[in-house]
Design an enzyme around this catalytic site. Sequence first.
Site, mmCIF file in Angstrom:
data_model
loop_
_atom_site.group_PDB
_atom_site.id
_atom_site.type_symbol
_atom_site.label_atom_id
_atom_site.label_comp_id
_atom_site.label_asym_id
_atom_site.label_seq_id
_atom_site.Cartn_x
_atom_site.Cartn_y
_atom_site.Cartn_z
ATOM 1 N N THR A 1 -1.749 2.786 10.243
ATOM 2 C CA THR A 1 -2.685 2.439 9.241
ATOM 3 C C THR A 1 -4.171 2.863 9.695
ATOM 4 O OG1 THR A 1 -3.336 0.642 7.801
ATOM 5 C CG2 THR A 1 -3.012 0.041 10.066
ATOM 6 N N LYS B 1 -4.484 7.403 10.526
ATOM 7 C CA LYS B 1 -3.728 8.354 9.698
ATOM 8 C C LYS B 1 -3.706 9.680 9.733
ATOM 9 C CE LYS B 1 -2.326 4.873 6.075
ATOM 10 N NZ LYS B 1 -1.852 4.746 4.715
ATOM 11 N N SER C 1 -2.513 -7.890 9.393
ATOM 12 C CA SER C 1 -1.233 -7.087 8.858
ATOM 13 C C SER C 1 -0.259 -7.824 8.153
ATOM 14 C CB SER C 1 -1.121 -5.993 9.894
ATOM 15 O OG SER C 1 0.271 -5.269 9.329
ATOM 16 N N TYR D 1 -3.737 -4.947 -0.954
ATOM 17 C CA TYR D 1 -2.934 -6.117 -1.423
ATOM 18 C C TYR D 1 -3.225 -7.570 -0.877
ATOM 19 C CZ TYR D 1 -1.618 -5.912 3.542
ATOM 20 O OH TYR D 1 -1.633 -5.690 5.072
ATOM 21 N N ASN E 1 1.746 8.079 8.005
ATOM 22 C CA ASN E 1 1.907 6.578 7.990
ATOM 23 C C ASN E 1 3.048 6.180 8.749
ATOM 24 O OD1 ASN E 1 3.810 6.835 6.008
ATOM 25 N ND2 ASN E 1 3.285 4.961 5.440
ATOM 26 N N ALA F 1 -5.215 7.715 3.214
ATOM 27 C CA ALA F 1 -4.432 7.029 2.082
ATOM 28 C C ALA F 1 -4.601 7.769 0.962
ATOM 29 C CB ALA F 1 -4.743 5.528 1.770
ATOM 30 N N ASP G 1 3.885 6.820 2.151
ATOM 31 C CA ASP G 1 2.635 6.272 1.299
ATOM 32 C C ASP G 1 3.163 6.985 -0.012
ATOM 33 O OD1 ASP G 1 1.636 4.342 2.837
ATOM 34 O OD2 ASP G 1 -0.003 5.945 3.533
ATOM 35 N N GLY H 1 -9.867 8.867 2.336
ATOM 36 C CA GLY H 1 -9.494 9.069 3.605
ATOM 37 C C GLY H 1 -7.992 9.347 3.648
ATOM 38 N N SER I 1 2.773 -6.072 7.952
ATOM 39 C CA SER I 1 4.192 -5.580 8.544
ATOM 40 C C SER I 1 4.727 -6.368 9.545
ATOM 41 C CB SER I 1 3.566 -4.171 9.176
ATOM 42 O OG SER I 1 2.950 -3.312 8.084
#
Length: 244
Positions: free
Chosen positions: A60, A64, A14, A204, A85, A127, A100, A125, A16
């Site tokens: 994540t 979610k 991750s 990403y 999220n 996202a 998001d 899903g 984050s």
Amino acid sequence: MKQFGLIGRNISYSFSKGYFADKFKNENIVGSAYDVFDLQQIQEVEKVFEIEGLKGFNVTIPYKQKIISYLDNLSPEAKEIGAVNTVLIQDGKKIGHNTDCFGFETSLQPLLKSNHTKALVLGYGGAAKAIIYVLNKLGIEFQIVSREKSYNRITYDDLNEAIIKTHHLIINCSPIGTFPNITSAPNIPYEFLTSDHLLYDLIYNPEVTQFIQNGLDKGATIKNGFEMLIQQAEKSWEIWNKVL
């Protein structure tokens, strides 16, 4: 110590943790920590809630939607989207938010052109639900594409030249192509892409997914999920800071 973090499954990669560590250092934010909580089952979130000083955390894949049953309240956006999220701990209450949608809208809008009136949403899903919320807000028609057909979804096998040529915005909301499976890409007929298309990948890592590379090969405009990730993280921090 104010504690923040990220819950998900198999998320050692991750972004984050490093992002918030840098943020805390660069902005001289003291007395705060951000950690990754890798949960094999959503039930393990109960242990996260017991962490001393916990003020909030991000959520994540694949939790979610599953996190919602563990929360006391949802923001209006999270309620409409049906996915969370960001969780805020306030006065003993666990409140779900969705940043998001903010991240996606902020990063998408500068790329939109007059021909981007119809979109294909790949995956369904948590996202994808935030992306659909934004498309509705922007007045962009969309078609959901998933592995299983239903009344509002078509399958990848249903995609053809006519569909691709009338949907100039294509958004990958699936995890297909995420590191380390970097040679994989959603199974769409890329041969029908043109320079009129905009391909947006929520992934990403890697920076250039196979999905994006296939778009580049056809002259399409491309965007990965990095800016969306930063924008949603900053929005999460803004929400948590309401009670700091």
